[in-house]
Motif scaffolding. Structure first.
Motif, mmCIF file in Angstrom:
data_model
loop_
_atom_site.group_PDB
_atom_site.id
_atom_site.type_symbol
_atom_site.label_atom_id
_atom_site.label_comp_id
_atom_site.label_asym_id
_atom_site.label_seq_id
_atom_site.Cartn_x
_atom_site.Cartn_y
_atom_site.Cartn_z
ATOM 1 N N VAL A 164 45.685 26.506 42.015
ATOM 2 C CA VAL A 164 46.718 27.310 42.411
ATOM 3 C C VAL A 164 46.367 28.624 41.642
ATOM 4 N N LEU A 165 46.191 29.652 42.338
ATOM 5 C CA LEU A 165 46.053 31.008 41.767
ATOM 6 C C LEU A 165 47.106 31.824 42.170
ATOM 7 N N HIS A 166 47.715 32.620 40.888
ATOM 8 C CA HIS A 166 48.963 33.200 41.250
ATOM 9 C C HIS A 166 48.678 34.809 40.554
ATOM 10 N N ALA A 167 48.422 35.677 41.196
ATOM 11 C CA ALA A 167 48.249 37.023 40.767
ATOM 12 C C ALA A 167 49.691 38.051 40.959
ATOM 13 N N LYS A 168 50.500 37.370 40.180
ATOM 14 C CA LYS A 168 51.881 38.086 40.461
ATOM 15 C C LYS A 168 51.822 39.559 40.103
ATOM 16 N N ALA A 169 51.398 39.615 38.772
ATOM 17 C CA ALA A 169 51.254 40.978 38.096
ATOM 18 C C ALA A 169 49.856 41.107 37.428
ATOM 19 N N LEU A 170 49.147 42.087 37.928
ATOM 20 C CA LEU A 170 47.678 42.163 37.328
ATOM 21 C C LEU A 170 47.559 42.804 36.035
ATOM 22 N N ALA A 171 46.605 42.624 35.164
ATOM 23 C CA ALA A 171 46.447 43.034 34.035
ATOM 24 C C ALA A 171 45.500 44.273 34.109
ATOM 25 N N GLU A 172 45.090 45.045 33.261
ATOM 26 C CA GLU A 172 44.088 45.973 33.479
ATOM 27 C C GLU A 172 43.176 45.661 34.338
ATOM 28 N N PRO A 173 42.573 46.321 35.447
ATOM 29 C CA PRO A 173 41.549 45.761 36.329
ATOM 30 C C PRO A 173 40.240 46.464 35.685
ATOM 31 N N PHE A 174 39.753 45.566 34.828
ATOM 32 C CA PHE A 174 38.625 45.603 34.120
ATOM 33 C C PHE A 174 37.873 44.352 33.866
ATOM 34 N N ALA A 175 36.862 44.324 34.625
ATOM 35 C CA ALA A 175 35.751 43.017 34.452
ATOM 36 C C ALA A 175 34.552 43.019 33.568
ATOM 37 N N THR A 202 31.005 37.291 41.127
ATOM 38 C CA THR A 202 31.978 37.831 40.224
ATOM 39 C C THR A 202 32.309 39.072 40.672
ATOM 40 N N PHE A 203 31.060 39.797 41.104
ATOM 41 C CA PHE A 203 31.235 41.316 41.319
ATOM 42 C C PHE A 203 32.351 41.577 42.651
ATOM 43 N N ASN A 204 32.697 40.418 43.245
ATOM 44 C CA ASN A 204 33.351 40.562 44.596
ATOM 45 C C ASN A 204 34.806 40.736 44.088
ATOM 46 N N VAL A 205 35.054 40.908 42.773
ATOM 47 C CA VAL A 205 36.635 41.262 42.804
ATOM 48 C C VAL A 205 36.723 42.625 42.573
ATOM 49 N N LEU A 206 35.668 43.464 42.588
ATOM 50 C CA LEU A 206 35.790 44.854 42.780
ATOM 51 C C LEU A 206 36.548 45.496 43.787
ATOM 52 N N GLY A 207 36.328 44.975 45.008
ATOM 53 C CA GLY A 207 37.052 45.533 46.300
ATOM 54 C C GLY A 207 38.419 44.895 46.314
ATOM 55 N N PRO A 208 38.913 43.800 45.875
ATOM 56 C CA PRO A 208 40.171 43.394 45.931
ATOM 57 C C PRO A 208 40.985 44.176 44.719
ATOM 58 N N LEU A 209 40.342 44.539 43.763
ATOM 59 C CA LEU A 209 41.034 45.020 42.626
ATOM 60 C C LEU A 209 41.146 46.587 43.028
#
Ligand code: UD1
Length: 424
Positions: free
Chosen positions: A73-84, A95-102
C-alpha cells in the motif's frame, strides 16, 4: 556477500509459480506519487529493486506498507521536498521515473541522474525531451536533473526516434496530469506499458492505445487511489522455461501469461522444446526430453520481439546445443558480459560487436563464475544447472534485484542449488 553453489545435471520437474513483474511494479510504485489517495498493489514481488524504490518513495514522503507478503500500500497524502538524492537513485535506473510524477504534482523536482545495470550507456535523453515537450524547463547540474514547470505541464505531440520502455512510461506518468492531450508515437508496446496504463486509468486517467505504437493521453486535474494487480513477470517465466530447455525435464510454469512470450515460444519450439499453453493461457507446460537442444539464431527486439532480458538465458541454453547459433543484440550495446563467464564453463562463444556466435559443445563443466548484471547472472545459474560438476556463482546481489526465491524455486523443481554466506 553470498554466493550460489550448483551441482549440475538434474532435470527439472514439477510446478513453479511466477511473481508479479519487477519492471511493471517499479513504475506502478512511481504512479503512487500522482495521487493523495492510497494505491494498493497486489501480486507485488519482494525484491531488492522494489525495496529500493520503496526507500526512495518513503524519502519523498510516501507511506509504504507491505501487507500479507504480496500486497503493498502506497500513500502519497502529502509529499516531502521533491528531491531524489544520488544515493537513492544511483543503484537503479527505474528510480528516475519519479521525476515526471513529481513535476506533475509539485511543479518542480530535483532528481539525480540514474545508475543501474552496467549494460551500456543507457542515457535518459528521451525522458528529458518528452518532459520538455510538455513544458518542463530542465537543467542538468552536478549529476542532477533540475526540473520546473511553473505554469504546469501541458499536452504535447511526442514522436520517439526509437522505442524506449522507460521513456514511454515516464511520458505517460507525466502526461496524465498535464493540461490537454498528449500523443506518444513510436511508443513501446511492452505488457508492462499496458499494465501501467490500466492502473492509471483505474485511478482516473484517460489513456488510450497502450499496447500499440500510438498512445493518447488526455490530461485530468487529479487522480484517485485504486487497487491493482501487477501483471505476471514474463521475464521470470521465460527464465524458468529456458532453464528447463537447458536441463531437460517437465515443468508447469504457473501464474504467468502465455500470450506475453510469443517470441520466446517461437524460439523454444525451433530448438525442439515442447511448449503448451494451459489454464486458458495462465500457465505453460515446458517439456524437454532430448539430451541436447537444436541450435537456432536469435535477434532481440522491442516487444513483441524477443526480449533482450532473456537473451543471456537463451545463450546459456545454446552453449550445449547441437550446432551453432548467432545471437544478435539490438537493444543494448554492451550486453554480452555473460559470454566470457559462460566460456569459463567450457562454452565456445565468439563476440563481434553486437553479434555472438555460440558453437554448442557436448558438455559444460562447473567452475567459479561472476555475475555482472541481473539477467547475465541468471544465465550463469542456468548454465550451472546444465553443467557437469559444481558451479559457484559469485556477486549474486545482482540476482536478488530481480528473482525472488530463485534457489528455493529451483530446489523445489529438483535442482541441487544452495546459497552460502561468504565471510567478508
Ligand atoms: C527497460 C527494462 C529493462 C529492459 C529494457 C528493454 C525496466 C525497469 N527495465 O529498461 O529490463 O531490458 O526496458 O526492454 O523496465 N535509451 C536512450 N535514451 C533514453 C532512453 C533509452 O538512448 O532516454 C536507449 C537505451 O540506452 C537502450 C534503448 O534505448 O539502448 C532501450 O532502452 P529502454 O527501452 O529505455 O530501457 P529501460 O526502460 O531502461
Amino acid at each position: 556477500m553470498d554466493r550460489i553453489l550448483i551441482n549440475g545435471g538434474n532435470p527439472l520437474q514439477g510446478k513453479v509459480r511466477i511473481n508479479g513483474a519487477k519492471n511493471s511494479a517499479l513504475k506502478l510504485m512511481a504512479a503512487a506519487l500522482l495521487s493523495d489517495e492510497p494505491l494498493v498493489l497486489t501480486n507485488m514481488p519482494d525484491l531488492a529493486d522494489t525495496r529500493f524504490m520503496a526507500h526512495l518513495l518513503a524519502h519523498l514522503g510516501v507511506t509504504v506498507t507491505r501487507e500479507n507478503g504480496t500486497q503493498m500500500v502506497l500513500h502519497a497524502k502529502a509529499l516531502a521536498e521533491p528531491f531524489a538524492p544520488y544515493d537513492l537513485v544511483r543503484k537503479m535506473r527505474a528510480t528516475f521515473n519519479v521525476l515526471g510524477p513529481l513535476l506533475a504534482r509539485c511543479g518542480f523536482a530535483r532528481v539525480s541522474l540514474p545508475g543501474g545495470c552496467a549494460i551500456g550507456a543507457r542515457p535518459v535523453d528521451l525522458h528529458l525531451k518528452a518532459l520538455e515537450a510538455m513544458g518542463a524547463q530542465i537543467e542538468l547540474e552536478e549529476g542532477y536533473a533540475l526540473a520546473k514547470a511553473p505554469k504546469g505541464l501541458h499536452g504535447a505531440q511526442i514522436s520517439f526516434p526509437f522505442v524506449s520502455v522507460g521513456a514511454t512510461e515516464h511520458a505517460m506518468l507525466a502526461a496524465v496530469l498535464a493540461k490537454g492531450e498528449t500523443v506518444l508515437d513510436n511508443a513501446a508496446r511492452e505488457p508492462e506499458i499496458t499494465d501501467l496504463a490500466n492502473c492509471l486509468n483505474t485511478m482516473g486517467a484517460k489513456i488510450e492505445g497502450a499496447g500499440s505504437a500510438s498512445i493518447t493521453i488526455t490530461g485530468v486535474s487529479s487522480l484517485g487511489g485504486t487497487n491493482h494487480r501487477v501483471v505476471p513477470d514474463r521475464i521470470e517465466a521465460g527464465t524458468y522455461a529456458l532453464a528447463v530447455a537447458a536441463t531437460g525435464g517437465d515443468v508447469c510454469i504457473e501464474n504467468c501469461t502465455y500470450a506475453h512470450l510469443g517470441a520466446l515460444w517461437d524460439r523454444m519450439r525451433a530448438i525442439g522444446v515442447s511448449v503448451e499453453s494451459q489454464q486458458e493461457g495462465k500457465s505453460v507446460r515446458i517439456t524437454q526430453h532430448n539430451d541436447r537442444c537444436a541450435a537456432a539464431d536469435l535477434e532481440t527486439q522491442a516487444y513483441p520481439g524477443f526480449p533482450t532480458d532473456l537473451q543471456a538465458q537463451f545463450m546459456a541454453v545454446m552453449c550445449r546445443a547441437e550446432g551453432a547459433s548467432i545471437i544478435r543484440e539490438t537493444i543494448f550495446e554492451n550486453r554480452f558480459m555473460h559470454a566470457p563467464e559462460l566460456s569459463r564453463l567450457g562454452a565456445d562463444i565468439t563476440v563481434h560487436g553486437r553479434e555472438a556466435v555460440v558453437r554448442g559443445v557436448p558438455a559444460l563443466h562447473g567452475a567459479p563464475v561472476m555475475a555482472t548484471d541481473l539477467r547475465a547472472s541468471v544465465s550463469l545459474v542456468i548454465a550451472g544447472l546444465a553443467a557437469q560438476g559444481q558451479t559457484e556463482v559469485n556477486r549474486i546481489y545482482h540476482l536478488d534485484r530481480g528473482f525472488e526465491g530463485l534457489e528455493r524455486k529451483l530446489s523445489a523443481l529438483g535442482a541441487d542449488i544452495k546459497r552460502v554466506a561468504v565471510a567478508t
